[in-house]
Design a protein around this motif. Structure first.
Motif, mmCIF file in Angstrom:
data_model
loop_
_atom_site.group_PDB
_atom_site.id
_atom_site.type_symbol
_atom_site.label_atom_id
_atom_site.label_comp_id
_atom_site.label_asym_id
_atom_site.label_seq_id
_atom_site.Cartn_x
_atom_site.Cartn_y
_atom_site.Cartn_z
ATOM 1 N N ALA A 28 76.856 32.884 17.447
ATOM 2 C CA ALA A 28 75.544 32.340 17.099
ATOM 3 C C ALA A 28 75.140 31.243 18.084
ATOM 4 O O ALA A 28 73.986 31.169 18.527
ATOM 5 N N ALA A 29 76.097 30.395 18.443
ATOM 6 C CA ALA A 29 75.817 29.327 19.402
ATOM 7 C C ALA A 29 75.508 29.891 20.780
ATOM 8 O O ALA A 29 74.614 29.396 21.480
ATOM 9 N N VAL A 30 76.223 30.940 21.193
ATOM 10 C CA VAL A 30 75.975 31.565 22.488
ATOM 11 C C VAL A 30 74.580 32.186 22.523
ATOM 12 O O VAL A 30 73.877 32.108 23.543
ATOM 13 N N ALA A 31 74.152 32.788 21.411
ATOM 14 C CA ALA A 31 72.810 33.366 21.346
ATOM 15 C C ALA A 31 71.750 32.297 21.579
ATOM 16 O O ALA A 31 70.792 32.498 22.335
ATOM 17 N N VAL A 32 71.930 31.142 20.931
ATOM 18 C CA VAL A 32 70.982 30.036 21.129
ATOM 19 C C VAL A 32 71.022 29.569 22.579
ATOM 20 O O VAL A 32 69.970 29.344 23.204
ATOM 21 N N GLU A 33 72.223 29.425 23.138
ATOM 22 C CA GLU A 33 72.342 28.937 24.510
ATOM 23 C C GLU A 33 71.698 29.890 25.506
ATOM 24 O O GLU A 33 70.998 29.461 26.432
ATOM 25 N N VAL A 34 71.935 31.182 25.347
ATOM 26 C CA VAL A 34 71.371 32.164 26.277
ATOM 27 C C VAL A 34 69.848 32.124 26.247
ATOM 28 O O VAL A 34 69.187 32.166 27.301
ATOM 29 N N ILE A 35 69.276 32.024 25.052
ATOM 30 C CA ILE A 35 67.820 31.998 24.935
ATOM 31 C C ILE A 35 67.245 30.741 25.582
ATOM 32 O O ILE A 35 66.300 30.806 26.384
ATOM 33 N N VAL A 36 67.804 29.586 25.239
ATOM 34 C CA VAL A 36 67.307 28.332 25.805
ATOM 35 C C VAL A 36 67.489 28.312 27.324
ATOM 36 O O VAL A 36 66.553 28.004 28.073
ATOM 37 N N LEU A 37 68.688 28.658 27.771
ATOM 38 C CA LEU A 37 68.981 28.619 29.201
ATOM 39 C C LEU A 37 68.132 29.623 29.970
ATOM 40 O O LEU A 37 67.619 29.308 31.057
ATOM 41 N N GLY A 38 67.973 30.826 29.432
ATOM 42 C CA GLY A 38 67.184 31.843 30.107
ATOM 43 C C GLY A 38 65.734 31.428 30.274
ATOM 44 O O GLY A 38 65.149 31.576 31.357
ATOM 45 N N ILE A 39 65.148 30.892 29.219
ATOM 46 C CA ILE A 39 63.744 30.482 29.288
ATOM 47 C C ILE A 39 63.549 29.313 30.241
ATOM 48 O O ILE A 39 62.635 29.304 31.076
ATOM 49 N N VAL A 40 64.416 28.299 30.132
ATOM 50 C CA VAL A 40 64.299 27.140 31.015
ATOM 51 C C VAL A 40 64.558 27.539 32.466
ATOM 52 O O VAL A 40 63.887 27.066 33.386
ATOM 53 N N LEU A 41 65.515 28.442 32.686
ATOM 54 C CA LEU A 41 65.832 28.889 34.043
ATOM 55 C C LEU A 41 64.648 29.610 34.674
ATOM 56 O O LEU A 41 64.298 29.355 35.839
ATOM 57 N N VAL A 42 64.009 30.494 33.922
ATOM 58 C CA VAL A 42 62.875 31.252 34.452
ATOM 59 C C VAL A 42 61.717 30.321 34.775
ATOM 60 O O VAL A 42 61.057 30.442 35.817
ATOM 61 N N ASN A 43 61.456 29.358 33.907
ATOM 62 C CA ASN A 43 60.311 28.467 34.109
ATOM 63 C C ASN A 43 60.561 27.401 35.168
ATOM 64 O O ASN A 43 59.632 26.973 35.854
ATOM 65 N N SER A 44 61.809 26.943 35.293
ATOM 66 C CA SER A 44 62.091 25.885 36.265
ATOM 67 C C SER A 44 62.431 26.440 37.643
ATOM 68 O O SER A 44 62.136 25.816 38.664
ATOM 69 N N GLY A 45 63.070 27.613 37.679
ATOM 70 C CA GLY A 45 63.446 28.207 38.957
ATOM 71 C C GLY A 45 64.554 27.482 39.674
ATOM 72 O O GLY A 45 64.759 27.697 40.872
ATOM 73 N N THR A 46 65.297 26.627 38.975
ATOM 74 C CA THR A 46 66.376 25.875 39.596
ATOM 75 C C THR A 46 67.628 26.744 39.684
ATOM 76 O O THR A 46 68.176 27.150 38.659
#
Length: 365
Positions: free
Chosen positions: A77-95
């Motif tokens: 459950a924690a990994v699911a939350v992390e993947v969603i948050v990280l994926g969205i922030v990664l796509v929007n920030s491009g870092t």
């Protein structure tokens, strides 16, 4: 109505997500770094509230199935939350280094922060706390292997071979976790469980079973899915406000990676600390070490695949400082988790390493 009252924090997080996507949070982010910082704090609190709701229902399901299945549900459950948050922030920030820094921060938080603090407070309250040492050794060697091939070896891979090596890494990590999962829920499940001497007092879980009709399995699954969706919506807004706040305060960008790790690990930390206070160190070890292993073996393949599909730059090789801190952490964990008992001294060694990690992050290393 009872469910809405019980999940009031999730409802508030949902309302905030609606407000964020109506433009309120974006307007706040454009109003200067102070407004962006305030918006980020509110969004982080809302994401934590939603993720706590997800973890709470995952914990209810976990009580039904027991260890090691219960700990596995919590970490997934924690990994699911992390993947969603990280994926969205990664796509929007491009870092390109955000995924690497977030996974590194998650491992430091899980092993040194969560396990260290749990062993420290549990040691002060109960003295030496027992667990199955087979689990400690298994987790440590698998985390070392996974981080080695995915976050250390890439430093030596030529740039023209990165794509090929990324594909190999994804396959290798999925195979590694598949074997681990088969072992955890199959013939070696006893590695991850422990028979406590005071097992005569175990009828206590029936209290949870009596309260279960209020939140049955179907309800828990629905709330978990809703919570994950709310987290995703809030993370998209956070990906706008947080970079603006960091730029205004001149804070190191690695702080965003730490925030992502805290968001995903927040519910786990509380659950692990509760287990340590109840003298259930096996659950703490399963949660803290299992979360690190799941983060590396599941998050990296998903984020790598996402980056390859979207053409996003991705840098997974750790810096020398990160590699040294990781090696020290895993060596200390291998020594501490080798005898089947934790104590306050062992907890303090990990906690000092976590404080060192925070200091290094603060000075931009």
């Amino acid at each position: 109505m009872h469910l809405l009252k019980q999940e009031k924090f999730l409802v508030l997080a949902l309302l905030l997500a609606v407000a964020a996507h109506s433009g309120i949070m974006e307007s706040a982010a454009e109003g200067g770094w102070m407004a962006a910082l305030a918006a980020s704090v509110v969004l982080i609190a809302a994401i934590l509230a939603a993720s706590m709701s997800v973890a709470n229902h995952a914990e209810q399901l976990a009580h039904k199935v027991g260890d090691p299945y219960g700990s596995m549900l919590l970490t997934l459950a924690a990994v699911a939350v992390e993947v969603i948050v990280l994926g969205i922030v990664l796509v929007n920030s491009g870092t390109p280094t955000l995924a690497r820094d977030s996974i590194y921060a998650a491992v430091m938080l899980d092993i040194n922060g969560t396990l260290g603090l749990a062993a420290l407070i549990g040691g002060f309250k109960h003295g030496e706390q027992s667990y199955n040492d087979d689990s400690g050794r298994t987790y440590t060697v698998m985390i070392l292997t996974a981080m080695g091939i995915s976050m250390v070896v890439p430093e030596f891979v030529p740039s023209q071979s990165w794509a090929l090596y990324n594909v190999f890494t994804m396959v290798a990590l999925v195979l590694l976790y598949s074997v681990f999962l088969r072992m955890q829920v199959g013939p070696h499940s006893y590695f991850f469980s422990y028979s406590y001497p005071d097992k005569k007092r175990r009828p206590a879980p029936r209290q949870d079973a009596e309260a279960e009709p209020e939140s049955g399995a179907t309800t828990s699954v629905i709330v978990m899915l809703a919570g994950v969706a709310v987290v995703g919506a809030l993370a998209e807004a956070l990906s706008v406000s947080m970079p603006a706040a960091l730029a205004g305060t001149h804070a190191p960008f690695a702080l965003l990676a730490l925030v992502v790790a805290i968001i995903s690990a927040g519910p786990e930390i509380i659950t692990a600390l509760r287990a340590a206070l109840r003298n259930r160190m096996q659950s703490t070890v399963n949660i803290a070490m299992g979360a690190s292993l799941s983060t590396v073996t599941l998050t990296i393949p998903i984020i790598t695949l996402l980056a390859m599909c979207l053409g996003q730059p991705l840098q997974m090789a750790m810096t020398p400082v990160q590699a040294v801190m990781t090696v020290i952490t895993l060596v200390v964990a291998a020594i501490n988790l080798n005898d089947g008992q934790t104590n306050a001294i062992e907890g303090m060694t990990h906690l000092v390493l976590f404080l060192t990690f925070l200091m290094l992050t603060a000075i931009g290393l």
